[in-house]
Design a protein around this motif. Structure first.
Motif, PDB file in Angstrom:
ATOM      1  N   ALA A   1     -20.474  45.414  17.822  1.00  6.78           N
ATOM      2  CA  ALA A   1     -20.656  46.368  18.914  1.00  6.78           C
ATOM      3  C   ALA A   1     -21.126  45.577  20.426  1.00  6.78           C
ATOM      4  CB  ALA A   1     -21.669  47.704  18.734  1.00  6.78           C
ATOM      5  N   THR A   2     -22.066  44.920  20.364  1.00  4.70           N
ATOM      6  CA  THR A   2     -22.708  44.071  21.360  1.00  4.70           C
ATOM      7  C   THR A   2     -21.645  43.075  22.007  1.00  4.70           C
ATOM      8  OG1 THR A   2     -25.003  44.505  20.531  1.00  4.70           O
ATOM      9  CG2 THR A   2     -24.526  42.883  22.256  1.00  4.70           C
ATOM     10  N   ALA A   3     -20.921  42.535  21.203  1.00  3.02           N
ATOM     11  CA  ALA A   3     -20.168  41.445  21.459  1.00  3.02           C
ATOM     12  C   ALA A   3     -18.747  42.088  21.932  1.00  3.02           C
ATOM     13  CB  ALA A   3     -19.704  40.613  20.356  1.00  3.02           C
ATOM     14  N   VAL A   4     -18.496  43.162  21.698  1.00  3.92           N
ATOM     15  CA  VAL A   4     -17.095  43.767  22.184  1.00  3.92           C
ATOM     16  C   VAL A   4     -17.656  44.440  23.419  1.00  3.92           C
ATOM     17  CG1 VAL A   4     -15.431  45.637  21.771  1.00  3.92           C
ATOM     18  CG2 VAL A   4     -16.068  43.989  20.149  1.00  3.92           C
ATOM     19  N   ALA A   5     -18.695  45.280  23.590  1.00  2.13           N
ATOM     20  CA  ALA A   5     -18.854  46.375  24.520  1.00  2.13           C
ATOM     21  C   ALA A   5     -20.144  45.759  25.515  1.00  2.13           C
ATOM     22  CB  ALA A   5     -19.168  47.623  24.036  1.00  2.13           C
ATOM     23  N   GLY A   6     -20.936  44.879  25.159  1.00  2.00           N
ATOM     24  CA  GLY A   6     -22.168  44.567  25.878  1.00  2.00           C
ATOM     25  C   GLY A   6     -23.173  45.453  25.275  1.00  2.00           C
ATOM     26  N   PRO A   7     -24.542  45.408  25.815  1.00  2.00           N
ATOM     27  CA  PRO A   7     -25.688  46.328  25.162  1.00  2.00           C
ATOM     28  C   PRO A   7     -25.283  47.797  25.513  1.00  2.00           C
ATOM     29  CG  PRO A   7     -26.212  44.421  26.456  1.00  2.00           C
ATOM     30  CD  PRO A   7     -24.781  44.484  26.636  1.00  2.00           C
ATOM     31  N   ILE A   8     -25.162  48.701  24.684  1.00  2.00           N
ATOM     32  CA  ILE A   8     -25.102  50.082  24.753  1.00  2.00           C
ATOM     33  C   ILE A   8     -26.227  50.587  23.944  1.00  2.00           C
ATOM     34  CG2 ILE A   8     -23.775  52.109  24.566  1.00  2.00           C
ATOM     35  CD1 ILE A   8     -21.385  50.561  24.701  1.00  2.00           C
ATOM     36  N   GLY A   9     -27.200  51.268  24.728  1.00  2.00           N
ATOM     37  CA  GLY A   9     -28.474  51.805  24.254  1.00  2.00           C
ATOM     38  C   GLY A   9     -28.456  53.012  23.842  1.00  2.00           C
ATOM     39  N   PHE A  10     -29.365  53.548  23.074  1.00  5.25           N
ATOM     40  CA  PHE A  10     -29.658  55.031  22.755  1.00  5.25           C
ATOM     41  C   PHE A  10     -28.941  55.617  21.666  1.00  5.25           C
ATOM     42  CE2 PHE A  10     -31.817  54.438  26.776  1.00  5.25           C
ATOM     43  CZ  PHE A  10     -33.247  54.524  26.288  1.00  5.25           C
ATOM     44  N   VAL A  11     -27.685  55.108  21.600  1.00  6.22           N
ATOM     45  CA  VAL A  11     -26.560  55.506  20.679  1.00  6.22           C
ATOM     46  C   VAL A  11     -27.073  55.122  19.010  1.00  6.22           C
ATOM     47  CG1 VAL A  11     -24.388  55.444  19.353  1.00  6.22           C
ATOM     48  CG2 VAL A  11     -24.637  55.317  22.151  1.00  6.22           C
ATOM     49  N   GLY A  12     -27.613  53.998  18.846  1.00  6.58           N
ATOM     50  CA  GLY A  12     -28.026  53.681  17.412  1.00  6.58           C
ATOM     51  C   GLY A  12     -29.395  54.284  16.947  1.00  6.58           C
ATOM     52  N   LEU A  13     -30.056  54.744  18.331  1.00  5.78           N
ATOM     53  CA  LEU A  13     -31.527  55.582  17.940  1.00  5.78           C
ATOM     54  C   LEU A  13     -31.085  56.958  17.608  1.00  5.78           C
ATOM     55  CD1 LEU A  13     -34.408  55.841  18.399  1.00  5.78           C
ATOM     56  CD2 LEU A  13     -33.956  56.313  20.794  1.00  5.78           C
TER      57      LEU A  13
END
Length: 326
Positions: free
Chosen positions: A244-256
């Motif tokens: 996920a991070t490699a494709v879209a960059g850091p996207i926060g709070f979804v995993g939380l």
């Protein structure tokens, strides 16, 4: 539980339709359905196939990966506010991107995406090696502390590289914000095997995670191998969050947030939390992407900005709850 999961899948399908319909150029739903199954290069077909379909598929894959990774991390560390960043995955991916840009002069997404994935892999491996040394090896607290330390070191290295080579920041800043609009379907095809393997491993761990939740001693008495389960869970988190991070960059709070929304419906049973979190994670990413296209009169807001706006209050409420704080 099955009915609720089907409802969540139906909600995801609604989000897919909204994603295909929404944008600066309006396309009627009938036209969308026509071009989906037609072989032409009209303007609506180009908009749907070349622009909206790729970001929709990317959003689903990223949301599933983040939802599953977050559920695994919270179960593995027994920490209700844990997310994939605990293992230093975001910092490792950022470090990999900077190495590709600054050290090798790679400026195109399809080139540095693999360095992001490699950086996430190395950082997670380092965290596990550090957290597995000594007594009580592989314990959740040790892994969390090791992840924090490794992540801080990698963030410092990233900041140093950006400071020494300001030109690299021009390319890096588009990735670090976190978005799903840039990747192409060809990239998703290359990384899809990692998503499938990570998801299958995660879903298979549900019964073992339920046993571990009762305590290490009782889990061992029930026949669960703790080191093996933690290793498999960490491997799955690596694949999913690294992807996920490699494709879209850091996207926060979804995993939380996705695992907490899942547990609000299913309770603590990880056999159901994991699939619910996967679907709800995809729903969250697609809704944030659709909202980002329409919230401004002109232009778009990145997905990570929308998830942060919604996720930050959720995080504050979560940490203020007495049960979560305990």
């Amino acid at each position: 539980m099955t009915t609720g999961l089907l409802v969540a899948v139906a909600l995801l399908l609604v989000c897919v339709v909204l994603s295909l319909l929404t944008g600066s150029q309006p396309v009627a739903i009938g036209e969308v359905l026509r071009v989906l199954f037609a072989d032409d290069r009209s303007e609506p077909a180009i908009i749907v196939h070349d622009l909206r379909m790729p970001r929709t598929v990317v959003g689903i894959c990223v949301g599933i990966a983040l939802g599953l990774a977050g559920a695994l991390m919270q179960s593995l560390t027994r920490n209700p506010i844990a997310d994939p960043g605990v293992l230093g995955i975001n910092a490792g991916a950022a470090f990999g991107v900077l190495v590709a840009i600054v050290g090798l002069g790679i400026g195109d997404f399809t080139g540095y995406v693999w360095f992001a994935f490699l950086g996430a892999t190395l950082s997670t491996t380092l965290v596990y090696l550090i957290g597995s040394r000594g007594n009580d090896s592989g314990a959740p607290v040790r892994l969390a502390l090791a992840g924090t330390a490794v992540g801080a070191a990698l963030v410092s290295a990233v900041e140093a590289m950006v400071f020494l080579d300001p030109k690299a920041f021009d390319e890096y800043r588009f990735w670090i914000v976190g978005d799903i609009a840039k990747p192409e379907l060809s990239v998703v095809g290359e990384l899809l095997p990692f998503l499938l393997v990570g998801a299958l491993v995660a879903l298979s761990l549900g019964p073992r995670l339920n046993a571990i939740a009762l305590g290490d001693e009782l889990g061992t008495a029930l026949g669960v191998g703790l080191p093996r389960t933690r290793l498999l869970a960490g491997f799955s988190v690596l694949l999913l969050a690294g992807l996920a991070t490699a494709v879209a960059g850091p996207i926060g709070f979804v995993g939380l947030a996705a695992p907490h929304l899942a547990r609000a419906v299913t309770g603590p049973d990880q056999r159901w939390v994991l699939p619910y979190a996967a679907v709800l994670g995809a729903v969250m990413v697609l809704l944030a992407d659709v909202a980002g296209r329409v919230v401004l009169p002109s232009g778009e807001l990145r997905v990570s900005i929308l998830t942060a706006i919604v996720g930050a209050p959720f995080f504050v409420v979560l940490v203020r709850r007495r049960r979560a704080a305990a």
